[in-house]
Design a protein around this motif. Structure first.
Motif, PDB file in Angstrom:
ATOM      1  N   SER A  94       6.739 -11.528  13.343  1.00  0.00           N
ATOM      2  CA  SER A  94       6.127 -12.852  13.198  1.00  0.00           C
ATOM      3  C   SER A  94       5.767 -13.028  11.733  1.00  0.00           C
ATOM      4  O   SER A  94       5.826 -12.081  10.945  1.00  0.00           O
ATOM      5  CB  SER A  94       4.844 -12.932  14.032  1.00  0.00           C
ATOM      6  OG  SER A  94       3.895 -12.020  13.486  1.00  0.00           O
ATOM      7  N   SER A  95       5.355 -14.240  11.403  1.00  0.00           N
ATOM      8  CA  SER A  95       4.909 -14.458  10.039  1.00  0.00           C
ATOM      9  C   SER A  95       3.528 -13.837   9.803  1.00  0.00           C
ATOM     10  O   SER A  95       3.199 -13.453   8.682  1.00  0.00           O
ATOM     11  CB  SER A  95       4.884 -15.949   9.722  1.00  0.00           C
ATOM     12  OG  SER A  95       4.595 -16.130   8.376  1.00  0.00           O
ATOM     13  N   SER A  96       2.727 -13.746  10.855  1.00  0.00           N
ATOM     14  CA  SER A  96       1.439 -13.049  10.720  1.00  0.00           C
ATOM     15  C   SER A  96       1.686 -11.634  10.219  1.00  0.00           C
ATOM     16  O   SER A  96       0.984 -11.133   9.329  1.00  0.00           O
ATOM     17  CB  SER A  96       0.725 -12.943  12.076  1.00  0.00           C
ATOM     18  OG  SER A  96       0.386 -14.189  12.587  1.00  0.00           O
ATOM     19  N   TYR A 122      -4.192 -21.103   6.472  1.00  0.00           N
ATOM     20  CA  TYR A 122      -3.957 -20.245   7.637  1.00  0.00           C
ATOM     21  C   TYR A 122      -2.695 -19.430   7.387  1.00  0.00           C
ATOM     22  O   TYR A 122      -1.660 -19.978   7.003  1.00  0.00           O
ATOM     23  CB  TYR A 122      -3.772 -21.088   8.915  1.00  0.00           C
ATOM     24  CG  TYR A 122      -3.463 -20.224  10.119  1.00  0.00           C
ATOM     25  CD1 TYR A 122      -4.462 -19.481  10.748  1.00  0.00           C
ATOM     26  CD2 TYR A 122      -2.162 -20.127  10.613  1.00  0.00           C
ATOM     27  CE1 TYR A 122      -4.173 -18.664  11.835  1.00  0.00           C
ATOM     28  CE2 TYR A 122      -1.865 -19.317  11.702  1.00  0.00           C
ATOM     29  CZ  TYR A 122      -2.872 -18.590  12.311  1.00  0.00           C
ATOM     30  OH  TYR A 122      -2.593 -17.780  13.375  1.00  0.00           O
ATOM     31  N   HIS A 123      -2.803 -18.117   7.596  1.00  0.00           N
ATOM     32  CA  HIS A 123      -1.630 -17.270   7.342  1.00  0.00           C
ATOM     33  C   HIS A 123      -1.342 -16.315   8.481  1.00  0.00           C
ATOM     34  O   HIS A 123      -0.450 -15.475   8.352  1.00  0.00           O
ATOM     35  CB  HIS A 123      -1.828 -16.495   6.036  1.00  0.00           C
ATOM     36  CG  HIS A 123      -2.110 -17.404   4.885  1.00  0.00           C
ATOM     37  ND1 HIS A 123      -1.130 -18.178   4.312  1.00  0.00           N
ATOM     38  CD2 HIS A 123      -3.262 -17.725   4.258  1.00  0.00           C
ATOM     39  CE1 HIS A 123      -1.668 -18.918   3.355  1.00  0.00           C
ATOM     40  NE2 HIS A 123      -2.959 -18.668   3.305  1.00  0.00           N
ATOM     41  N   GLY A 124      -2.096 -16.400   9.556  1.00  0.00           N
ATOM     42  CA  GLY A 124      -1.750 -15.535  10.670  1.00  0.00           C
ATOM     43  C   GLY A 124      -2.918 -15.187  11.563  1.00  0.00           C
ATOM     44  O   GLY A 124      -4.092 -15.391  11.213  1.00  0.00           O
ATOM     45  N   ASP A 197      -0.032 -21.543   1.210  1.00  0.00           N
ATOM     46  CA  ASP A 197       0.996 -22.188   2.035  1.00  0.00           C
ATOM     47  C   ASP A 197       1.063 -23.672   1.687  1.00  0.00           C
ATOM     48  O   ASP A 197       0.253 -24.179   0.928  1.00  0.00           O
ATOM     49  CB  ASP A 197       0.639 -22.039   3.518  1.00  0.00           C
ATOM     50  CG  ASP A 197      -0.417 -23.058   3.917  1.00  0.00           C
ATOM     51  OD1 ASP A 197      -1.582 -22.868   3.525  1.00  0.00           O
ATOM     52  OD2 ASP A 197      -0.071 -24.058   4.568  1.00  0.00           O
ATOM     53  N   GLN A 200      -0.835 -26.479   5.920  1.00  0.00           N
ATOM     54  CA  GLN A 200      -2.084 -26.339   6.664  1.00  0.00           C
ATOM     55  C   GLN A 200      -3.107 -27.377   6.208  1.00  0.00           C
ATOM     56  O   GLN A 200      -3.290 -27.595   5.015  1.00  0.00           O
ATOM     57  CB  GLN A 200      -2.660 -24.931   6.482  1.00  0.00           C
ATOM     58  CG  GLN A 200      -1.800 -23.851   7.111  1.00  0.00           C
ATOM     59  CD  GLN A 200      -1.684 -23.994   8.630  1.00  0.00           C
ATOM     60  OE1 GLN A 200      -2.663 -24.273   9.314  1.00  0.00           O
ATOM     61  NE2 GLN A 200      -0.480 -23.812   9.163  1.00  0.00           N
ATOM     62  N   ASP A 227       3.549 -18.506   1.136  1.00  0.00           N
ATOM     63  CA  ASP A 227       3.696 -18.569   2.593  1.00  0.00           C
ATOM     64  C   ASP A 227       4.544 -19.799   2.905  1.00  0.00           C
ATOM     65  O   ASP A 227       4.071 -20.932   2.843  1.00  0.00           O
ATOM     66  CB  ASP A 227       2.307 -18.661   3.242  1.00  0.00           C
ATOM     67  CG  ASP A 227       2.393 -18.745   4.767  1.00  0.00           C
ATOM     68  OD1 ASP A 227       3.491 -19.003   5.303  1.00  0.00           O
ATOM     69  OD2 ASP A 227       1.352 -18.556   5.425  1.00  0.00           O
ATOM     70  N   THR A 229       6.117 -20.242   5.805  1.00  0.00           N
ATOM     71  CA  THR A 229       6.331 -20.215   7.251  1.00  0.00           C
ATOM     72  C   THR A 229       6.692 -21.590   7.805  1.00  0.00           C
ATOM     73  O   THR A 229       7.612 -21.726   8.606  1.00  0.00           O
ATOM     74  CB  THR A 229       5.042 -19.730   7.957  1.00  0.00           C
ATOM     75  OG1 THR A 229       4.622 -18.532   7.325  1.00  0.00           O
ATOM     76  CG2 THR A 229       5.269 -19.491   9.435  1.00  0.00           C
ATOM     77  N   VAL A 230       5.951 -22.595   7.377  1.00  0.00           N
ATOM     78  CA  VAL A 230       6.202 -23.949   7.873  1.00  0.00           C
ATOM     79  C   VAL A 230       7.099 -24.715   6.910  1.00  0.00           C
ATOM     80  O   VAL A 230       8.054 -25.373   7.305  1.00  0.00           O
ATOM     81  CB  VAL A 230       4.865 -24.703   8.059  1.00  0.00           C
ATOM     82  CG1 VAL A 230       5.121 -26.156   8.413  1.00  0.00           C
ATOM     83  CG2 VAL A 230       4.035 -24.041   9.149  1.00  0.00           C
ATOM     84  N   LYS A 256       8.691 -18.767  12.112  1.00  0.00           N
ATOM     85  CA  LYS A 256       9.036 -20.041  12.764  1.00  0.00           C
ATOM     86  C   LYS A 256      10.539 -20.337  12.749  1.00  0.00           C
ATOM     87  O   LYS A 256      11.301 -19.674  13.436  1.00  0.00           O
ATOM     88  CB  LYS A 256       8.224 -21.163  12.150  1.00  0.00           C
ATOM     89  CG  LYS A 256       6.719 -20.965  12.383  1.00  0.00           C
ATOM     90  CD  LYS A 256       5.916 -22.194  12.169  1.00  0.00           C
ATOM     91  CE  LYS A 256       4.431 -21.952  12.289  1.00  0.00           C
ATOM     92  NZ  LYS A 256       3.931 -21.950  13.642  1.00  0.00           N
TER      93      LYS A 256
HETATM   94  C1  LIG Z   1       1.436 -21.441   7.247  1.00  0.00           C
HETATM   95  C2  LIG Z   1       1.487 -20.409   8.322  1.00  0.00           C
HETATM   96  N1  LIG Z   1       1.487 -19.115   7.988  1.00  0.00           N
HETATM   97  C3  LIG Z   1       1.544 -18.139   8.917  1.00  0.00           C
HETATM   98  C4  LIG Z   1       1.588 -18.427  10.252  1.00  0.00           C
HETATM   99  C5  LIG Z   1       1.635 -17.311  11.255  1.00  0.00           C
HETATM  100  O1  LIG Z   1       2.883 -17.293  11.842  1.00  0.00           O
HETATM  101  P1  LIG Z   1       3.145 -16.553  13.235  1.00  0.00           P
HETATM  102  O2  LIG Z   1       2.616 -17.469  14.274  1.00  0.00           O
HETATM  103  O3  LIG Z   1       4.636 -16.380  13.268  1.00  0.00           O
HETATM  104  O4  LIG Z   1       2.455 -15.255  13.212  1.00  0.00           O
HETATM  105  C6  LIG Z   1       1.594 -19.758  10.660  1.00  0.00           C
HETATM  106  C7  LIG Z   1       1.634 -20.085  12.102  1.00  0.00           C
HETATM  107  O5  LIG Z   1       1.292 -21.137  12.552  1.00  0.00           O
HETATM  108  C8  LIG Z   1       1.546 -20.774   9.673  1.00  0.00           C
HETATM  109  O6  LIG Z   1       1.541 -22.064  10.031  1.00  0.00           O
END
Ligand SMILES: Cc1ncc(COP(=O)(O)O)c(C=O)c1O
Length: 432
Positions: A94-96, A122-124, A197, A200, A227, A229-230, A256
């Motif tokens: 996962s990204s977390s 938010y990063h996880g 990121d 968020q 980050d 992820t999104v 994601k």
């Molecule tokens: C910007 C951002 N980083 C990290 C994550 C964490 O990702 P994951 O849900 O794959 O662990 C999310 C999840 O919503 C996110 O939006």
């Protein structure tokens, strides 16, 4: 995301492309079922890849497996084709997990402990990614009914302020260091890393912010983790958000859409500098399902689909049209306070009641937030729009959306905002 006695607002039976078939028989367009849905539901190329991998073997990432190595090559060659500094990738669950790995690695390489994020980031949900996350909705959870105002966090976590140029489009020549990054030099002093990121809390930072922060981090000897992820893999109309600026990160975290959501997966990308800093040392870190055959098959297929179908270009074109159309919708409804976005990721901040404000709401409470009301009205019009929080509507349609489908999404949102405004009468802020 639910209380035990709550039921989700909709139950899904299946999906194809941008369409969702609901348990109650309705078919709706999906512009909001979480941002992982980058390539639509059940993309045939991804389904085929995943099924074929499932029939092959299970091996963990300590065992050689050619499709995993090929997925790493496909990923770096396609997603990072214009980024030769990106030297290595670790696939994660996962990204977390990618964030936790990145932050741990930064601590080990710098020999420092403090980590820097930004307010409302938010990063996880686990490890250091959770530690450095501060958005109350995703990080403060059950503290809602207590006097405690902070998540259980350690003193090594520091926060940069929400950047003004991330909330609204400021004049690109504004002095970002003085306005948006006030105090950053002090915050970064002695830190191992800063992780930022885009998305968020509806914050999409400017290129100027990125470059100023990257330079301040480098001056402080802190690593910069982007980050994505999104925002990554096309969502903001280019491959990565960091490509808007001149600076380049030391590490990138992804999740994601990386697998086209055909399987769970994330990735941590390391720059050549970080790879060099690790050098010949062996970093023992593993997790049972990292680099799973199904995940890496989905990653290869997703990368080839993004490239082969020219989906980044499509996202840029959709972005130009959405920018125009959403600006008209935002101007038409006085309950819309702010519009921010790019490509196929758009946030609309609504005038919400005080209890639902971004900085304090942790979910729950007596009254439904205004965003849930708008979502319900849009659903009745055949479109699932995303709700980020009590104040933010989040449009996150897939890259494969057609212009006609996106027009339908905007029309439904427009209609829903109109109905909710009318229902709220002259006091739109009451939120019920
Ligand atoms: C910007 C951002 N980083 C990290 C994550 C964490 O990702 P994951 O849900 O794959 O662990 C999310 C999840 O919503 C996110 O939006």
């Amino acid at each position: 995301m639910l209380a035990f006695d709550e039921r989700p607002p909709l139950a899904v039976r299946s999906g194809r492309g941008m369409e969702l078939m609901l348990e109650d028989g309705r078919e709706v367009l999906d512009a909001g079922s979480l941002s992982a849905n980058l390539l639509g539901h059940c993309h045939p190329a991804l389904v085929e890849a995943v099924m074929s991998a499932a029939r092959t073997v299970y091996v963990n990432d300590a065992t050689g497996y050619a499709p995993r190595a090929r997925a790493a090559e496909d990923f770096l060659a396609i997603a990072f084709s214009e980024e030769p500094w990106a030297a290595a990738v670790v696939f994660t669950l996962s990204s977390s997990e990618a964030a936790d790995l990145a932050l741990t690695l930064a601590q080990m390489l710098t020999g420092r402990r403090p980590l820097v994020g930004r307010e409302l980031g938010y990063h996880g949900a686990t490890g250091l990614g959770r530690e450095v996350s501060s958005h109350p909705l995703w990080s403060h959870g059950l503290l809602a009914d207590t006097d405690v105002t902070l998540p259980p966090s350690s003193s090594m976590i520091r926060q940069l302020p929400v950047p003004r140029c991330g909330l609204a489009d400021l004049d690109p020549s504004h002095d970002c260091m003085a306005t948006c990054l006030q105090g950053a030099t002090e915050t970064l002093r002695g830190a191992a890393a800063v992780i930022i990121d885009n998305g968020q809390a509806g914050v999409i930072t400017s290129a100027a912010y990125q470059d100023a922060l990257a330079s301040a981090a480098a001056d402080a000897g802190a690593l910069w983790i982007a980050d994505e992820t999104v925002s990554g893999l096309g969502r903001i109309g280019r491959m990565f958000a960091f490509q808007r600026g001149r600076s380049r990160p030391d590490m990138v975290t992804l999740g994601k859409g990386l697998t086209g959501s055909a399987a769970p997966g994330g990735a941590l990308v390391l720059s050549a500098g970080v790879v060099e800093a690790i050098g010949g040392r062996k970093w023992m870190t593993t997790s049972t399902f990292r680099g799973h055959p199904v995940t890496v098959a989905a990653i290869s297929a997703a990368m080839k689909t993004i490239e082969g179908d020219r989906l980044i270009d499509a996202a840029a074109a959709h972005g130009a049209r959405l920018r125009e159309r959403l600006a008209v919708v935002a101007a038409r409804h006085s309950i819309v306070r702010r519009l921010k976005g790019d490509g196929i990721m758009w946030f609309m901040e609504l005038t919400a009641s005080p209890e639902h404000q971004e900085e304090i709401w942790r979910g729950g409470g007596e009254a439904l937030p205004i965003t849930a009301l708008v979502q319900a009205r849009a659903l009745a019009r055949g479109v699932l729009i995303g709700v980020y929080s009590g104040t933010l509507i989040w449009l996150i349609p897939p890259l494969i959306a057609t212009a006609g489908q996106l027009d339908e999404v905007v029309d439904a949102l427009d209609g829903a905002l109109g109905e909710v405004s009318a229902g709220l009468g002259s006091s739109p802020g009451s939120g019920s």
